[in-house]
Design a protein around this motif. Structure first.
Motif, PDB file in Angstrom:
ATOM      1  N   MET A   1       0.827  -1.208   0.000  1.00 26.23           N
ATOM      2  CA  MET A   1       0.000   0.000   0.000  1.00 26.23           C
ATOM      3  C   MET A   1       0.870   1.271   0.000  1.00 26.23           C
ATOM      4  O   MET A   1       0.572   2.245  -0.694  1.00 26.23           O
ATOM      5  N   GLU A   2       1.966   1.229   0.823  1.00 27.39           N
ATOM      6  CA  GLU A   2       2.864   2.391   0.832  1.00 27.39           C
ATOM      7  C   GLU A   2       3.531   2.580  -0.524  1.00 27.39           C
ATOM      8  O   GLU A   2       3.675   3.722  -1.016  1.00 27.39           O
ATOM      9  N   ALA A   3       3.965   1.461  -1.115  1.00 22.69           N
ATOM     10  CA  ALA A   3       4.581   1.565  -2.440  1.00 22.69           C
ATOM     11  C   ALA A   3       3.586   2.099  -3.457  1.00 22.69           C
ATOM     12  O   ALA A   3       3.933   2.923  -4.328  1.00 22.69           O
ATOM     13  N   SER A   4       2.342   1.611  -3.348  1.00 24.48           N
ATOM     14  CA  SER A   4       1.327   2.098  -4.273  1.00 24.48           C
ATOM     15  C   SER A   4       1.072   3.586  -4.061  1.00 24.48           C
ATOM     16  O   SER A   4       0.921   4.358  -5.024  1.00 24.48           O
ATOM     17  N   ALA A   5       1.050   3.988  -2.774  1.00 27.64           N
ATOM     18  CA  ALA A   5       0.846   5.425  -2.500  1.00 27.64           C
ATOM     19  C   ALA A   5       2.007   6.269  -3.023  1.00 27.64           C
ATOM     20  O   ALA A   5       1.820   7.361  -3.590  1.00 27.64           O
ATOM     21  N   LEU A   6       3.258   5.733  -2.811  1.00 27.57           N
ATOM     22  CA  LEU A   6       4.427   6.465  -3.305  1.00 27.57           C
ATOM     23  C   LEU A   6       4.408   6.564  -4.823  1.00 27.57           C
ATOM     24  O   LEU A   6       4.729   7.613  -5.401  1.00 27.57           O
ATOM     25  N   ALA A   7       4.045   5.447  -5.472  1.00 24.53           N
ATOM     26  CA  ALA A   7       3.983   5.495  -6.941  1.00 24.53           C
ATOM     27  C   ALA A   7       2.947   6.503  -7.408  1.00 24.53           C
ATOM     28  O   ALA A   7       3.163   7.229  -8.400  1.00 24.53           O
ATOM     29  N   GLN A   8       1.827   6.544  -6.693  1.00 26.94           N
ATOM     30  CA  GLN A   8       0.796   7.499  -7.065  1.00 26.94           C
ATOM     31  C   GLN A   8       1.292   8.931  -6.851  1.00 26.94           C
ATOM     32  O   GLN A   8       1.040   9.837  -7.673  1.00 26.94           O
ATOM     33  N   GLN A   9       2.034   9.164  -5.742  1.00 27.25           N
ATOM     34  CA  GLN A   9       2.587  10.500  -5.489  1.00 27.25           C
ATOM     35  C   GLN A   9       3.586  10.890  -6.575  1.00 27.25           C
ATOM     36  O   GLN A   9       3.602  12.032  -7.063  1.00 27.25           O
ATOM     37  N   VAL A  10       4.465   9.891  -6.922  1.00 28.20           N
ATOM     38  CA  VAL A  10       5.441  10.172  -7.981  1.00 28.20           C
ATOM     39  C   VAL A  10       4.738  10.537  -9.277  1.00 28.20           C
ATOM     40  O   VAL A  10       5.127  11.469  -9.997  1.00 28.20           O
ATOM     41  N   SER A  11       3.678   9.799  -9.575  1.00 27.00           N
ATOM     42  CA  SER A  11       2.942  10.069 -10.810  1.00 27.00           C
ATOM     43  C   SER A  11       2.317  11.458 -10.784  1.00 27.00           C
ATOM     44  O   SER A  11       2.369  12.196 -11.783  1.00 27.00           O
ATOM     45  N   GLU A  12       1.756  11.842  -9.653  1.00 28.98           N
ATOM     46  CA  GLU A  12       1.118  13.143  -9.553  1.00 28.98           C
ATOM     47  C   GLU A  12       2.162  14.273  -9.654  1.00 28.98           C
ATOM     48  O   GLU A  12       1.945  15.293 -10.331  1.00 28.98           O
ATOM     49  N   VAL A  13       3.314  14.074  -8.943  1.00 31.02           N
ATOM     50  CA  VAL A  13       4.362  15.108  -9.004  1.00 31.02           C
ATOM     51  C   VAL A  13       4.943  15.215 -10.419  1.00 31.02           C
ATOM     52  O   VAL A  13       5.227  16.318 -10.923  1.00 31.02           O
ATOM     53  N   ALA A  14       5.088  14.029 -11.073  1.00 28.16           N
ATOM     54  CA  ALA A  14       5.606  14.050 -12.448  1.00 28.16           C
ATOM     55  C   ALA A  14       4.663  14.777 -13.380  1.00 28.16           C
ATOM     56  O   ALA A  14       5.093  15.528 -14.271  1.00 28.16           O
ATOM     57  N   LYS A  15       3.381  14.587 -13.213  1.00 23.44           N
ATOM     58  CA  LYS A  15       2.395  15.316 -14.028  1.00 23.44           C
ATOM     59  C   LYS A  15       2.505  16.820 -13.774  1.00 23.44           C
ATOM     60  O   LYS A  15       2.395  17.635 -14.696  1.00 23.44           O
ATOM     61  N   ALA A  16       2.720  17.164 -12.498  1.00 20.71           N
ATOM     62  CA  ALA A  16       2.845  18.603 -12.183  1.00 20.71           C
ATOM     63  C   ALA A  16       4.087  19.197 -12.821  1.00 20.71           C
ATOM     64  O   ALA A  16       4.069  20.342 -13.317  1.00 20.71           O
ATOM     65  N   LEU A  17       5.198  18.434 -12.814  1.00 20.36           N
ATOM     66  CA  LEU A  17       6.422  18.926 -13.419  1.00 20.36           C
ATOM     67  C   LEU A  17       6.306  19.004 -14.944  1.00 20.36           C
ATOM     68  O   LEU A  17       6.949  19.852 -15.583  1.00 20.36           O
ATOM     69  N   ALA A  18       5.529  18.124 -15.539  1.00 19.77           N
ATOM     70  CA  ALA A  18       5.361  18.133 -16.996  1.00 19.77           C
ATOM     71  C   ALA A  18       4.465  19.256 -17.465  1.00 19.77           C
ATOM     72  O   ALA A  18       4.348  19.501 -18.669  1.00 19.77           O
ATOM     73  N   GLY A  19       3.800  19.937 -16.543  1.00 16.08           N
ATOM     74  CA  GLY A  19       2.940  21.064 -16.923  1.00 16.08           C
ATOM     75  C   GLY A  19       1.685  20.647 -17.631  1.00 16.08           C
ATOM     76  O   GLY A  19       1.262  21.296 -18.590  1.00 16.08           O
ATOM     77  N   GLY A  20       1.099  19.574 -17.239  1.00 13.47           N
ATOM     78  CA  GLY A  20      -0.153  19.124 -17.836  1.00 13.47           C
ATOM     79  C   GLY A  20       0.029  18.191 -18.998  1.00 13.47           C
ATOM     80  O   GLY A  20      -0.959  17.646 -19.517  1.00 13.47           O
ATOM     81  N   LYS A  21       1.256  18.019 -19.488  1.00 12.42           N
ATOM     82  CA  LYS A  21       1.527  17.088 -20.571  1.00 12.42           C
ATOM     83  C   LYS A  21       1.790  15.694 -19.999  1.00 12.42           C
ATOM     84  O   LYS A  21       1.830  15.513 -18.801  1.00 12.42           O
ATOM     85  N   ASP A  22       1.997  14.767 -20.952  1.00  9.61           N
ATOM     86  CA  ASP A  22       2.337  13.417 -20.507  1.00  9.61           C
ATOM     87  C   ASP A  22       3.727  13.416 -19.899  1.00  9.61           C
ATOM     88  O   ASP A  22       4.681  13.968 -20.486  1.00  9.61           O
ATOM     89  N   SER A  23       3.849  12.810 -18.702  1.00 16.14           N
ATOM     90  CA  SER A  23       5.125  12.787 -17.995  1.00 16.14           C
ATOM     91  C   SER A  23       6.062  11.789 -18.636  1.00 16.14           C
ATOM     92  O   SER A  23       5.655  10.732 -19.114  1.00 16.14           O
ATOM     93  N   THR A  24       7.381  12.192 -18.603  1.00 14.36           N
ATOM     94  CA  THR A  24       8.413  11.314 -19.148  1.00 14.36           C
ATOM     95  C   THR A  24       9.168  10.671 -18.002  1.00 14.36           C
ATOM     96  O   THR A  24       8.883  10.898 -16.820  1.00 14.36           O
TER      97      THR A  24
END
Length: 371
Positions: free
Chosen positions: A273-296
């Motif tokens: 569950m923690e790993a899943s939460a961390l992955a979800q956080q990483v995904s959300e932060v990556a989306k924020a860094l990409a500026g709304g585009k698909d994250s790389t």
């Protein structure tokens, strides 16, 4: 039972009667039949009939046989029957069940114990012809046969067997006596032993001592068996207790195993569950860094580094607010031996020594100013 024939009485001797008999025997018999006094034929118990003439009575429960001049037997049923004196002989048989008493009969058992017994033999005539013409005195012969059979059969039983199971002795007597008297038209219905005791007081005393010794032996056997049962019970109790302890330990081990297994499962689920939460956080932060585009992949790496840095800052905050100064935080780079890292252990030691020196310098400055 005794059988008798009609006693012939000699007619009154007179010259006229003798001449009449000589001329016509039948006429003379008819003339004197009314005045003749004859004895009734005896039954099985030797009873005499009352005065009769040309008629005789066969009572209920009896059977009769009429002989003409001693031959040619004719059966007679109960009722009024014709019997010509001096010509016919009536034999009366009792067909009812009768008994013979055998008192104070001495005998020996199979273990040579002299005893005295008494009993009653019950029998019934089933064939009156055989009981009349195949045996002379059926009553006495049945009694003699019963007496001999009692002595013979008792000799096959021990004293204790007779005392313990008298019914078996009676059955054996019925069989032996019945086989002996059946050829006479008589059947043995039963034999009952009424009294059975030692022949004298000395034998009785010896038997009492023997029975007392036997009782003591049985008592010792029962006591020994009781001790064995108690020991066996204690053995079973110990075995059951040990099995109970073993089962309890097995249950405890099983419970511990299930507890550890479930705790491991819980930690595994927590980690997932923690790993899943961390992955979800990483995904959300990556989306924020990409500026709304698909994250790389680079965006996700930067997001992961940012999250790790945040965790480190939280740990530093925890160290700062802690009251203990012996807690150290080791970063990932310090574990790899990378130098010049702010979280390296040498750097942490340097910072700590610098912090310790500053209060000392301040105390020296303050002292010089005062001087």
């Amino acid at each position: 039972m005794s059988l008798s024939t009609i006693s012939n009485r000699t007619l009154a001797s007179s010259s006229s009667a003798t001449n009449a008999l000589t001329r016509t025997a039948g006429v003379a018999l008819l003339r004197r039949a009314g005045n003749a006094r004859i004895a009734r034929p005896s039954g099985v118990h030797g009873q005499l009939q009352a005065r009769r003439n040309f008629l005789t009575i066969i009572e209920q429960g009896h059977e009769g046989w009429r002989l003409t001049l001693g031959r040619n037997p004719v059966p007679l049923k109960p009722g009024l029957r014709v019997a010509v004196p001096m010509v016919h002989t009536i034999m009366n048989i009792d067909m009812r069940e009768s008994s013979i008493s055998i008192p104070n009969l001495p005998a020996y058992t199979a273990d040579n114990v002299p005893i005295t017994c008494s009993g009653s033999l019950f029998y019934r005539v089933v064939d009156s012809y055989k009981s009349c013409f195949d045996v002379s005195n059926v009553h006495e012969n049945v009694k003699n046969t019963g007496t001999s059979a009692v002595r013979s059969v008792i000799g096959h039983f021990t004293y204790d067997q007779v005392i313990a199971d008298r019914n078996e002795l009676n059955k054996r007597l019925d069989q032996v006596i019945g086989d002996s008297i059946k050829n006479w038209g008589v059947e043995c219905t039963r034999f009952e032993i009424q009294n059975f005791q030692p022949a004298n007081r000395e034998v009785e005393r010896q038997l009492e001592l023997q029975m007392e010794a036997e009782r003591n032996r049985r008592k010792q056997i029962l006591d020994t068996q009781a001790h064995i049962n108690v020991a066996e019970g204690q053995k079973q109790r110990v075995i059951l207790e040990s099995e109970g302890h073993l089962q309890a330990k097995a249950n405890e081990a099983d419970a511990s195993y299930k507890t550890v297994f479930r705790e491991a499962e819980a930690r595994k689920q927590q980690s997932l569950m923690e790993a899943s939460a961390l992955a979800q956080q990483v995904s959300e932060v990556a989306k924020a860094l990409a500026g709304g585009k698909d994250s790389t992949a680079d965006d996700r790496k930067q997001a992961l580094a940012a999250l790790i840095e945040l965790r480190r800052l939280e740990q530093l905050r925890a160290i700062a607010t802690s009251q203990s100064n012996s807690t150290y935080f080791f970063g990932d780079k310090s574990s790899l031996g990378v130098a010049n890292d702010p979280f390296n252990i040498d750097y942490a030691q340097h910072v700590k020594s610098a912090v310790d020196k500053k209060p000392a310098e301040r105390r020296v400055d303050v002292g010089a100013t005062v001087a």
